[in-house]
Enzyme design. Structure first.
Site, mmCIF file in Angstrom:
data_model
loop_
_atom_site.group_PDB
_atom_site.id
_atom_site.type_symbol
_atom_site.label_atom_id
_atom_site.label_comp_id
_atom_site.label_asym_id
_atom_site.label_seq_id
_atom_site.Cartn_x
_atom_site.Cartn_y
_atom_site.Cartn_z
ATOM 1 N N ASN A 1 0.684 -1.438 -0.164
ATOM 2 C CA ASN A 1 0.240 0.108 -0.111
ATOM 3 C C ASN A 1 0.938 1.296 -0.069
ATOM 4 O O ASN A 1 0.206 2.269 -0.058
ATOM 5 C CB ASN A 1 -1.005 0.078 1.263
ATOM 6 C CG ASN A 1 -2.207 -1.031 0.982
ATOM 7 O OD1 ASN A 1 -2.280 -1.600 -0.173
ATOM 8 N ND2 ASN A 1 -3.074 -1.106 1.991
ATOM 9 N N CYS B 1 -10.337 -4.677 -5.644
ATOM 10 C CA CYS B 1 -10.868 -5.765 -5.109
ATOM 11 C C CYS B 1 -12.529 -5.595 -5.165
ATOM 12 O O CYS B 1 -12.780 -4.391 -5.026
ATOM 13 C CB CYS B 1 -10.675 -6.058 -3.590
ATOM 14 S SG CYS B 1 -8.706 -6.214 -3.370
ATOM 15 N N ARG C 1 -1.520 -10.682 -6.108
ATOM 16 C CA ARG C 1 -1.744 -9.192 -6.285
ATOM 17 C C ARG C 1 -1.022 -8.502 -5.097
ATOM 18 O O ARG C 1 -0.356 -7.568 -5.081
ATOM 19 C CB ARG C 1 -2.876 -8.769 -6.661
ATOM 20 C CG ARG C 1 -3.747 -9.163 -7.908
ATOM 21 C CD ARG C 1 -4.966 -8.342 -7.802
ATOM 22 N NE ARG C 1 -4.905 -6.800 -7.305
ATOM 23 C CZ ARG C 1 -5.898 -6.242 -6.822
ATOM 24 N NH1 ARG C 1 -7.119 -6.689 -6.635
ATOM 25 N NH2 ARG C 1 -5.954 -4.918 -6.190
HETATM 26 C C1 UD1 Z 1 -6.388 2.045 0.741
HETATM 27 C C2 UD1 Z 1 -5.528 0.814 0.763
HETATM 28 C C3 UD1 Z 1 -6.610 -0.477 0.973
HETATM 29 C C4 UD1 Z 1 -6.981 -0.080 2.604
HETATM 30 C C5 UD1 Z 1 -7.965 1.169 2.595
HETATM 31 C C6 UD1 Z 1 -8.395 1.361 4.027
HETATM 32 C C7 UD1 Z 1 -4.060 1.099 -0.978
HETATM 33 C C8 UD1 Z 1 -3.728 0.781 -2.244
HETATM 34 N N1 UD1 Z 1 -5.024 0.579 -0.720
HETATM 35 O O1 UD1 Z 1 -7.495 1.841 -0.043
HETATM 36 O O2 UD1 Z 1 -5.898 -1.644 1.130
HETATM 37 O O3 UD1 Z 1 -8.078 -1.267 2.790
HETATM 38 O O4 UD1 Z 1 -6.873 2.179 2.448
HETATM 39 O O5 UD1 Z 1 -7.123 1.390 4.730
HETATM 40 O O6 UD1 Z 1 -3.352 1.790 -0.353
HETATM 41 N N2 UD1 Z 1 -14.430 6.209 0.152
HETATM 42 C C9 UD1 Z 1 -15.386 6.871 -0.509
HETATM 43 N N3 UD1 Z 1 -14.964 7.966 -1.399
HETATM 44 C C10 UD1 Z 1 -13.824 8.070 -1.818
HETATM 45 C C11 UD1 Z 1 -12.718 7.324 -1.365
HETATM 46 C C12 UD1 Z 1 -13.117 6.291 -0.270
HETATM 47 O O7 UD1 Z 1 -16.565 6.810 -0.124
HETATM 48 O O8 UD1 Z 1 -13.635 8.983 -2.585
HETATM 49 C C13 UD1 Z 1 -14.741 5.101 0.931
HETATM 50 C C14 UD1 Z 1 -14.250 3.598 0.595
HETATM 51 O O9 UD1 Z 1 -15.179 3.098 -0.226
HETATM 52 C C15 UD1 Z 1 -13.950 3.128 1.985
HETATM 53 C C16 UD1 Z 1 -13.472 4.040 2.559
HETATM 54 O O10 UD1 Z 1 -13.895 5.322 2.007
HETATM 55 O O11 UD1 Z 1 -15.398 2.474 2.510
HETATM 56 C C17 UD1 Z 1 -12.074 4.227 2.851
HETATM 57 O O12 UD1 Z 1 -11.467 4.019 1.523
HETATM 58 P P1 UD1 Z 1 -9.932 4.463 1.304
HETATM 59 O O13 UD1 Z 1 -9.215 5.006 2.752
HETATM 60 O O14 UD1 Z 1 -10.118 5.719 0.223
HETATM 61 O O15 UD1 Z 1 -9.434 3.313 0.776
HETATM 62 P P2 UD1 Z 1 -8.401 3.265 -0.436
HETATM 63 O O16 UD1 Z 1 -7.221 4.485 -0.469
HETATM 64 O O17 UD1 Z 1 -8.929 2.765 -1.494
#
Ligand code: UD1
Length: 438
Positions: free
Chosen positions: A25, A120, A402
């Site tokens: 990550n 995922c 992955r």
């Molecule tokens: C990253 C990690 C993932 C981890 C997650 C939370 C990477 C490559 N992946 O994913 O492994 O599980 O952090 O620790 O670093 N959300 C929204 N709108 C947005 C963005 C996010 O609603 O614009 C929601 C998502 O659907 C989720 C939550 O916020 O429910 C957290 O997501 P986020 O922290 O953004 O995760 P990722 O950056 O995608």
């Protein structure tokens, strides 16, 4: 189409030392951040997992010249020839982290054309926080079906309040702000260790970034960021997965590189289960001696420093064979309990209500044919397979590859009975020890 499987047989207690890889990550966003520079950077401690290969493909598509030495975990990225700002849909769909090129492309070219990202199957995973944040920075965004076009004549510094401390949105906006004149403030920012590693490499490049309590990232934009050399932090999630493998099998393990300083909540829960956990000097390195009668523990996932959602599935697998009842709330994703159905096939006693799983510990799990649906679910099923009577046959093994570099090989070294089964087109199954794989 013939599909490959991983076969896991009930294993004796695992013992030994495991070498960690760099954090998946952290490395993906760090690779994207190199777009902000114009020159050759060197990353070390780069994990050789499939998401990294995918990000290499994406950056090469944009024009970067890349050399990866997976054995030495060394990646050289020359960004001087990057001239493109659009990412092909088929590349984008393979991995959600692809969206992290948006901030750097906007900062460098004032333009980014991407397809909406993949990743995922753990919920809808929208990118509205990214989009709203970029709009606050003066970016115009058009979404046409699956395509997102973003452009700005000049990015503008601003205050951006995130509704939720999203890891990806914090990273994307921070990277764009690093080259944006003026002061950008990201309020309610994510402060996961991987976000901090990104912050550290950006600072090496010359960015001005500080954290204000409790969770505001303040970025003073600079004119230019220079290429750098950086060692990616070790993977706390991989460390957690191996600690659980030893804990579940009643073994003992040393993980000398584990960033224990960033694993407090997880280690607390391991101790509550009755396992003996020792942390190295300066918060680096963890060793674990498993109890023979682990107790069930309850927890809810939360942004850092809470219990990481990425260790929820493996920890849930451990609760299936602990004594007592555990309650787990998944609060980060709305659909991240898909592994439960597969664990139930193995005899686990689990009830689901919305985002809550109640696990009644059982004495034994039983081998079954199971399907991995995401990276962390695949790890949970492997762990369950290690303690299940008989043989577990897992499909969807692309997810494991992955997220983890050589997890089956590393488990095998600790004493696990784990095999790779490849099915030839003529319906012949070829079974071979993981160690014989190239
Ligand atoms: C990253 C990690 C993932 C981890 C997650 C939370 C990477 C490559 N992946 O994913 O492994 O599980 O952090 O620790 O670093 N959300 C929204 N709108 C947005 C963005 C996010 O609603 O614009 C929601 C998502 O659907 C989720 C939550 O916020 O429910 C957290 O997501 P986020 O922290 O953004 O995760 P990722 O950056 O995608």
């Amino acid at each position: 189409m013939a599909e490959d499987h991983i076969i896991i047989e009930q294993s004796r207690a695992l013992h030994g030392t495991v070498e960690l890889a760099g954090a998946k990550n952290a490395v993906l966003v760090i690779m994207a951040s190199l777009i902000l520079t114009d020159g050759k950077s060197v990353l070390t401690n780069v994990p050789a997992n499939d998401d990294v290969w995918q990000m290499i493909k994406l950056l090469r598509d944009l024009g970067a010249v890349i050399t990866f030495d997976p054995e030495n975990h060394r990646l050289e990225v020359d960004t001087r020839l990057i001239t493109k700002f659009s990412v092909r849909a088929e590349v984008m769909k393979k991995m959600r982290a692809s969206v992290l090129v948006m901030g750097p492309l906007l900062a460098r070219f004032g333009r980014s054309d991407i397809a909406l990202p993949g990743g995922c199957v753990i919920g809808s995973r929208p990118i509205d926080y990214h989009i709203n944040g970029f709009k606050r920075m003066g970016v115009e965004i058009d979404i046409d079906g699956e395509y997102l076009t973003a452009h700005a004549t000049e990015l503008k510094a601003n205050k951006i309040v995130l509704e939720y401390p999203s890891v990806g949105a914090t990273e994307n906006l921070m990277m764009a702000a690093a080259l944006t004149r003026g002061t950008t403030r990201i309020v309610n920012a994510a402060l996961e260790p991987e976000v901090i590693d990104l912050m550290n490499i950006l600072k090496k490049m010359g960015a001005h970034i500080v954290i204000e309590a409790p969770a505001t990232v303040v970025i003073e934009g600079v004119e230019l960021l220079r290429p750098v050399e950086h060692a990616v932090i070790f993977d706390r999630l991989e460390a957690g997965s191996f600690l659980l493998a030893a804990a579940m099998t009643g073994g003992s393990i040393e993980v000398p590189q584990a960033p224990a300083f960033a694993m407090d909540m997880f280690l607390l829960k391991l101790e509550e289960m009755g396992h003996q956990v020792t942390v190295g000097i300066d918060g680096i390195g963890v060793s674990l001696r498993a109890t023979r009668s682990p107790k069930a523990v309850s927890f809810k996932t939360a942004p850092y420093p809470g219990f990481p959602t990425d260790l929820q599935a493996p920890m849930l697998a451990a609760q299936c064979v602990a004594s007592g009842t555990s309650t787990i709330y998944e609060t980060v994703y709305e659909n991240r309990l898909l592994h439960v159905m597969e664990l139930q096939k193995m005899g686990a006693q689990i009830k689901i209500e919305h985002n809550k799983a109640t696990i009644m510990g059982v004495d034994k799990l039983y081998g079954a044919s199971v399907i991995a649906t995401d990276i962390r679910a695949s790890c949970a099923l492997v762990l369950a397979g290690l303690v299940a009577n008989g043989i577990t046959r897992m499909s969807g093994i692309n997810h494991l590859a992955r997220g983890y570099e050589a997890m089956p090989q590393k488990l095998q070294k600790l004493g696990a009975n784990i095999w790779y089964e490849t099915q030839l087109p003529q319906d012949i199954k070829l079974r071979m020890p993981i160690s014989q794989l190239a």
